[in-house]
Write a protein that holds these residues in place. Structure first.
Motif, PDB file in Angstrom:
ATOM      1  N   VAL A  51       5.919 -22.470 -19.026  1.00 19.49           N
ATOM      2  CA  VAL A  51       6.394 -23.445 -18.031  1.00 19.49           C
ATOM      3  C   VAL A  51       7.848 -23.835 -18.270  1.00 19.49           C
ATOM      4  O   VAL A  51       8.507 -24.373 -17.377  1.00 19.49           O
ATOM      5  CB  VAL A  51       5.486 -24.698 -18.032  1.00 19.49           C
ATOM      6  CG1 VAL A  51       5.820 -25.636 -19.159  1.00 19.49           C
ATOM      7  CG2 VAL A  51       5.562 -25.427 -16.689  1.00 19.49           C
ATOM      8  N   GLY A  52       8.365 -23.568 -19.488  1.00 21.75           N
ATOM      9  CA  GLY A  52       9.763 -23.858 -19.774  1.00 21.75           C
ATOM     10  C   GLY A  52      10.012 -25.099 -20.591  1.00 21.75           C
ATOM     11  O   GLY A  52      11.159 -25.528 -20.751  1.00 21.75           O
ATOM     12  N   PRO A  73      12.511 -25.498 -16.143  1.00 21.71           N
ATOM     13  CA  PRO A  73      11.135 -25.622 -15.638  1.00 21.71           C
ATOM     14  C   PRO A  73      11.063 -25.781 -14.115  1.00 21.71           C
ATOM     15  O   PRO A  73      10.209 -25.171 -13.468  1.00 21.71           O
ATOM     16  CB  PRO A  73      10.599 -26.866 -16.355  1.00 21.71           C
ATOM     17  CG  PRO A  73      11.373 -26.913 -17.628  1.00 21.71           C
ATOM     18  CD  PRO A  73      12.745 -26.392 -17.289  1.00 21.71           C
TER      19      PRO A  73
END
Length: 423
Positions: A51-52, A73
């Motif tokens: 997801v970052g 994200p």
């Protein structure tokens, strides 16, 4: 919808410890992928890298073939559902669900926001709660609101981080069903982190089992259960867990604590030179010989130490003396599985009709074909059948695609019906 590829992903922190170590996964468009393993195995870290929220030390993360390692994200178009729901307490249910739409100012009209929120609330049975605040909702209702917020974003994939761990057992069962139904209906690629193997086995198209940051096996729940690649996967998957007992190699026979069983020529060749191996038998494969005779199976008599009757099934516990040469390996396995020590007992899943009580000496039977034989040092499963595993994988993928197709056809029919109603 989208496909997600993890290529040799590594995450190291400042001290050089690899929380995730060389993990590669290819997640198909519309697939429900579960990441599972004991505490500290790296499953949540891996999800956060997707997801970052965590930087990737090395390796490549691709979404629909595009490398996204360096994207923020918000630019990955992924919807995350957290363990603690992450709802805004001062906003109503409607505004919590609508929040990501209002965040992208000017992108969505008020009519569009109303439509998207109400479609999501109808799917999640939240229509009667849209004007309430999160503090007045039950845990299951809050989780639905968090899911609704993810749905309206129309993201490329859903990411769930142990979303049901705060709910009681009954609610977890209900929410599992709702999540599975929602994912099939939307046909959206989903990555779901859990430590609960029941969730993993009931929800996932495939399950990735992690141990200390290393991927052990990624396969359908059935393949993990019937054809585990190693001792760790065999011990982690299954409830009650697989029984592990020491077995002395004596020519073409394996001498277990209760009985000797013959080996196939191939297995005898594979374990040649070994003094001791570890045999695994699922509790349901050991039968009360009086109630469920096993044709051509191995039989033994043993004293039952304890029984548990649950109405539809019954468990019997049979102690045995552990072989000191494998005690250390099994103790280490139990620690890796978050256990408290090696189990020197066999668990038998009996037919509810069995009239067995504590202290009885009983004749049991099992088919040696259902045994798994593991190397004590490496954990390698000598008896894994690659041909059977391939057939299971093929059948599971066929079922996944059929389920997605059915869900999409139902959704299309529903859209036509709603259109006719409007007309």
């Amino acid at each position: 919808m989208s496909s997600i590829q993890l290529k040799n992903i590594v995450k190291k922190y400042g001290d050089g410890f690899p929380a995730v170590n060389d993990v590669s996964l290819d997640i198909a468009d519309g697939e429900f992928m579960i990441l599972v393993g004991p505490s500290g195995c790296g499953k949540s870290t891996l999800l956060r890298m997707v997801v970052g929220l965590e930087d990737i030390t090395s390796g490549d993360l691709e979404i629909n073939g595009k490398r996204v390692n360096d994207l923020a994200p918000r630019d990955r178009n992924l919807a995350m559902v957290f363990q603690n729901y992450a709802l805004y307490p001062h906003l109503t249910v409607f505004e919590n669900i609508a929040f990501p739409l209002r965040l992208s100012k000017g992108t969505h009209s008020e009519d569009e926001i109303q439509r998207k929120v109400r479609e999501a609330s109808k799917m999640l049975e939240l229509d009667d709660h849209l004007d309430r605040k999160p503090g007045n909702l039950s845990g299951g209702q809050r989780q639905r609101v968090a899911m609704g917020r993810a749905i309206v974003r129309e993201a490329d994939a859903f990411l769930f981080d142990e979303p049901l761990s705060n709910l009681d057992a009954k609610l977890r069962g209900q929410m599992r069903t709702e999540i599975a139904r929602m994912q099939r209906r939307l046909g959206i690629t989903t990555i779901y982190v859990t430590h609960d193997q029941t969730e993993a086995m009931t929800l996932g198209d495939r399950v990735a089992v992690l141990k200390k940051g290393v991927l052990q096996q990624c396969a359908s729940p059935r393949e993990l259960y019937e054809q585990p690649v190693n001792l760790f996967v065999a011990g982690f998957i299954g409830s009650p867990p697989m029984n592990f007992v020491p077995a002395r190699v004596e020519g073409d026979q394996l001498r277990l604590p209760f009985v000797s069983v013959p080996m196939t020529p191939q297995l005898a060749a594979d374990v040649k030179g070994k003094d001791v191996v570890i045999v695994g038998i699922r509790p349901e494969y050991i039968k009360d010989a009086e109630v469920n005779p096993v044709s051509g199976g191995a039989t033994f008599r043993a004293l039952v130490d304890q029984t548990e009757w649950l109405g539809n099934e019954q468990y019997a516990y049979i102690p045995f003396e552990q072989d000191s040469s494998v005690q250390g390996h099994l103790d280490n396995l139990e620690k890796e599985l978050d256990g408290e020590g090696a189990r020197s007992q066999i668990v038998v899943n009996l037919d509810a009709r069995s009239q067995i009580f504590e202290g009885d000496e009983v004749e049991f039977a099992f088919d040696p074909a259902h045994m798994h034989v593991f190397d004590p040092e490496s954990g390698h499963n000598y008896t894994r059948n690659e041909e059977k595993a391939g057939r299971i994988a093929e059948a599971s993928e066929k079922q996944r695609k059929a389920a997605l197709k059915r869900a999409q056809e139902r959704d299309a029919k529903g859209a036509i019906s709603r259109g006719n109603d409007v007309a």
